[in-house]
Structure formats: C-alpha cells, structure tokens
Design a protein around this motif. Structure first.
Motif, PDB file in Angstrom:
ATOM      1  N   ARG A  45       0.951  -1.262  -0.162  1.00 57.71           N
ATOM      2  CA  ARG A  45      -0.077  -0.069   0.075  1.00 57.71           C
ATOM      3  C   ARG A  45       0.826   1.201   0.132  1.00 57.71           C
ATOM      4  N   ASP A  46       2.003   1.045  -0.352  1.00 56.43           N
ATOM      5  CA  ASP A  46       2.990   2.286  -0.496  1.00 56.43           C
ATOM      6  C   ASP A  46       3.544   2.879   0.969  1.00 56.43           C
ATOM      7  N   TYR A  47       3.646   2.211   1.994  1.00 52.16           N
ATOM      8  CA  TYR A  47       4.243   2.744   3.026  1.00 52.16           C
ATOM      9  C   TYR A  47       5.596   2.554   2.841  1.00 52.16           C
ATOM     10  N   ARG A  48       6.339   3.498   3.201  1.00 50.25           N
ATOM     11  CA  ARG A  48       7.863   3.465   3.143  1.00 50.25           C
ATOM     12  C   ARG A  48       8.560   3.845   4.481  1.00 50.25           C
ATOM     13  N   THR A  49       9.857   3.400   4.956  1.00 47.04           N
ATOM     14  CA  THR A  49      10.522   4.011   5.880  1.00 47.04           C
ATOM     15  C   THR A  49      10.904   5.460   5.648  1.00 47.04           C
ATOM     16  N   ARG A  50      11.179   6.170   6.738  1.00 48.11           N
ATOM     17  CA  ARG A  50      11.310   7.582   6.656  1.00 48.11           C
ATOM     18  C   ARG A  50      12.604   7.912   5.663  1.00 48.11           C
ATOM     19  N   SER A  51      13.664   7.123   5.918  1.00 50.78           N
ATOM     20  CA  SER A  51      14.904   7.157   5.099  1.00 50.78           C
ATOM     21  C   SER A  51      14.687   6.933   3.401  1.00 50.78           C
ATOM     22  N   ALA A  52      13.555   6.154   3.164  1.00 50.68           N
ATOM     23  CA  ALA A  52      13.596   5.785   1.789  1.00 50.68           C
ATOM     24  C   ALA A  52      12.428   6.844   1.418  1.00 50.68           C
ATOM     25  N   ILE A  53      11.489   7.562   2.276  1.00 49.53           N
ATOM     26  CA  ILE A  53      10.802   8.462   1.756  1.00 49.53           C
ATOM     27  C   ILE A  53      11.972   9.849   1.352  1.00 49.53           C
ATOM     28  N   THR A  54      12.783   9.809   1.996  1.00 50.37           N
ATOM     29  CA  THR A  54      13.469  11.037   2.095  1.00 50.37           C
ATOM     30  C   THR A  54      14.375  10.919   0.546  1.00 50.37           C
ATOM     31  N   ARG A  55      15.034   9.785   0.452  1.00 48.51           N
ATOM     32  CA  ARG A  55      15.690   9.518  -0.598  1.00 48.51           C
ATOM     33  C   ARG A  55      14.956   9.755  -1.900  1.00 48.51           C
ATOM     34  N   GLU A  56      13.704   9.251  -1.913  1.00 44.97           N
ATOM     35  CA  GLU A  56      12.718   9.301  -3.139  1.00 44.97           C
ATOM     36  C   GLU A  56      12.513  10.832  -3.306  1.00 44.97           C
ATOM     37  N   SER A  57      12.385  11.633  -2.524  1.00 38.23           N
ATOM     38  CA  SER A  57      12.150  13.062  -2.807  1.00 38.23           C
ATOM     39  C   SER A  57      13.449  13.980  -2.878  1.00 38.23           C
ATOM     40  N   GLY A  58      14.612  13.307  -2.961  1.00 41.72           N
ATOM     41  CA  GLY A  58      15.988  14.003  -3.138  1.00 41.72           C
ATOM     42  C   GLY A  58      16.242  14.948  -2.093  1.00 41.72           C
ATOM     43  N   ARG A  59      15.853  14.946  -1.113  1.00 42.37           N
ATOM     44  CA  ARG A  59      16.204  15.953   0.100  1.00 42.37           C
ATOM     45  C   ARG A  59      16.530  15.127   1.106  1.00 42.37           C
ATOM     46  N   CYS A  60      17.678  15.956   2.082  1.00 41.41           N
ATOM     47  CA  CYS A  60      18.237  15.357   2.934  1.00 41.41           C
ATOM     48  C   CYS A  60      17.420  15.451   4.236  1.00 41.41           C
ATOM     49  N   ALA A  61      17.331  14.376   4.959  1.00 39.86           N
ATOM     50  CA  ALA A  61      16.520  14.276   6.376  1.00 39.86           C
ATOM     51  C   ALA A  61      17.297  15.186   7.263  1.00 39.86           C
ATOM     52  N   PRO A  62      16.490  15.871   8.150  1.00 38.69           N
ATOM     53  CA  PRO A  62      17.020  16.815   9.089  1.00 38.69           C
ATOM     54  C   PRO A  62      18.367  16.353  10.091  1.00 38.69           C
ATOM     55  N   SER A  63      18.144  14.986  10.164  1.00 34.72           N
ATOM     56  CA  SER A  63      19.159  14.157  10.999  1.00 34.72           C
ATOM     57  C   SER A  63      20.448  14.132  10.362  1.00 34.72           C
ATOM     58  N   THR A  64      20.328  14.303   9.063  1.00 31.49           N
ATOM     59  CA  THR A  64      21.686  13.925   8.455  1.00 31.49           C
ATOM     60  C   THR A  64      22.063  15.098   7.722  1.00 31.49           C
ATOM     61  N   VAL A  65      21.542  16.382   8.018  1.00 30.20           N
ATOM     62  CA  VAL A  65      22.382  17.697   7.709  1.00 30.20           C
ATOM     63  C   VAL A  65      23.214  17.957   8.475  1.00 30.20           C
ATOM     64  N   ILE A  66      24.620  18.185   8.162  1.00 32.98           N
ATOM     65  CA  ILE A  66      25.557  18.478   8.927  1.00 32.98           C
ATOM     66  C   ILE A  66      26.036  20.103   8.858  1.00 32.98           C
ATOM     67  N   GLU A  67      26.085  20.967   9.743  1.00 30.53           N
ATOM     68  CA  GLU A  67      26.401  22.248   9.390  1.00 30.53           C
ATOM     69  C   GLU A  67      27.911  22.233   9.932  1.00 30.53           C
ATOM     70  N   LEU A  68      28.445  22.907   8.926  1.00 32.40           N
ATOM     71  CA  LEU A  68      30.077  23.211   9.149  1.00 32.40           C
ATOM     72  C   LEU A  68      30.343  24.679   9.744  1.00 32.40           C
ATOM     73  N   GLY A  69      30.920  24.744  10.636  1.00 28.27           N
ATOM     74  CA  GLY A  69      31.138  26.222  11.325  1.00 28.27           C
ATOM     75  C   GLY A  69      32.570  26.368  11.397  1.00 28.27           C
ATOM     76  N   THR A  70      32.905  27.463  11.864  1.00 28.59           N
ATOM     77  CA  THR A  70      34.325  27.859  12.324  1.00 28.59           C
ATOM     78  C   THR A  70      34.914  27.376  13.517  1.00 28.59           C
ATOM     79  N   ILE A  71      35.909  26.520  13.420  1.00 25.11           N
ATOM     80  CA  ILE A  71      36.665  25.987  14.811  1.00 25.11           C
ATOM     81  C   ILE A  71      37.494  27.085  15.210  1.00 25.11           C
ATOM     82  N   ARG A  72      37.411  27.440  16.507  1.00 26.38           N
ATOM     83  CA  ARG A  72      38.303  28.423  17.018  1.00 26.38           C
ATOM     84  C   ARG A  72      39.220  27.566  18.256  1.00 26.38           C
TER      85      ARG A  72
END
Length: 102
Positions: free
Chosen positions: A75-102
C-alpha cells in the motif's frame, strides 16, 4: 523470551490527498513472558490507535508481523529514510552544519 527484536515504523504521505499516515509494530514479551505484537497507526503527529495481539508462540507473532509488513509495503508505506531518498532531500538528522572552529 523474544529471540530477537522485531520493530517496524513506516509512513505514507500524499500531499495531493492531504494524507500523512504512520504505522508501527513491535514484538515484545508481556508480563508473563509470552510474545505480543503491538500495532500503532494514525495520522502523523497524533496519538493514533493501538491494538495488541497476544500469542503462545513467537513464531505465530512473527508470521503476523511479516504478513502485515507485506500488506503495508504493497500500500506504498515506506520507511522515513526511503521517503527522503525518493524526494531527493536530506533528512534533518543527516544535515551537517559546518562552522568555524576556534
């Protein structure tokens, strides 16, 4: 005693139909050590409904678990990671912000 963990969480979304559903299952031992299959479903963000099936043998619980999993996949139920891959977006938990290290 449950020999291994059985857990499933899947979602089905369709923006055109304003549909956002979830379905989850797990097999756990109840207070008497007997296997039970707990099913939860509803609209994403809501408490939803719960149904618990009690079994004498773990094998029976696993058979129902696998059958329900097949039905939900059909019935087209999918895991959250599969839904994210199909839509072409990154899941918020996989987004890594790079900042300045001091």
């Amino acid at each position: 005693m449950i020999s291994q963990p059985y857990q499933l969480y899947v979602e089905r979304t369709d923006h055109a139909k304003n549909m956002a559903r979830y379905y989850s299952m797990s097999i756990d031992a109840n207070l008497f050590g007997e296997p039970s299959l707990t099913r939860r479903w509803g609209r994403i963000g809501s408490k939803g409904q719960t149904l618990i099936h009690h079994f004498e043998r773990e094998q029976d619980a696993v058979c129902l678990f696998l059958e329900l999993t097949r039905q939900k996949r059909a019935r087209d139920y999918r895991t959250r990671s599969a839904i994210t891959r199909e839509s072409g977006r990154c899941a918020p938990s996989t987004v890594i912000e790079l900042g300045t290290i001091r």
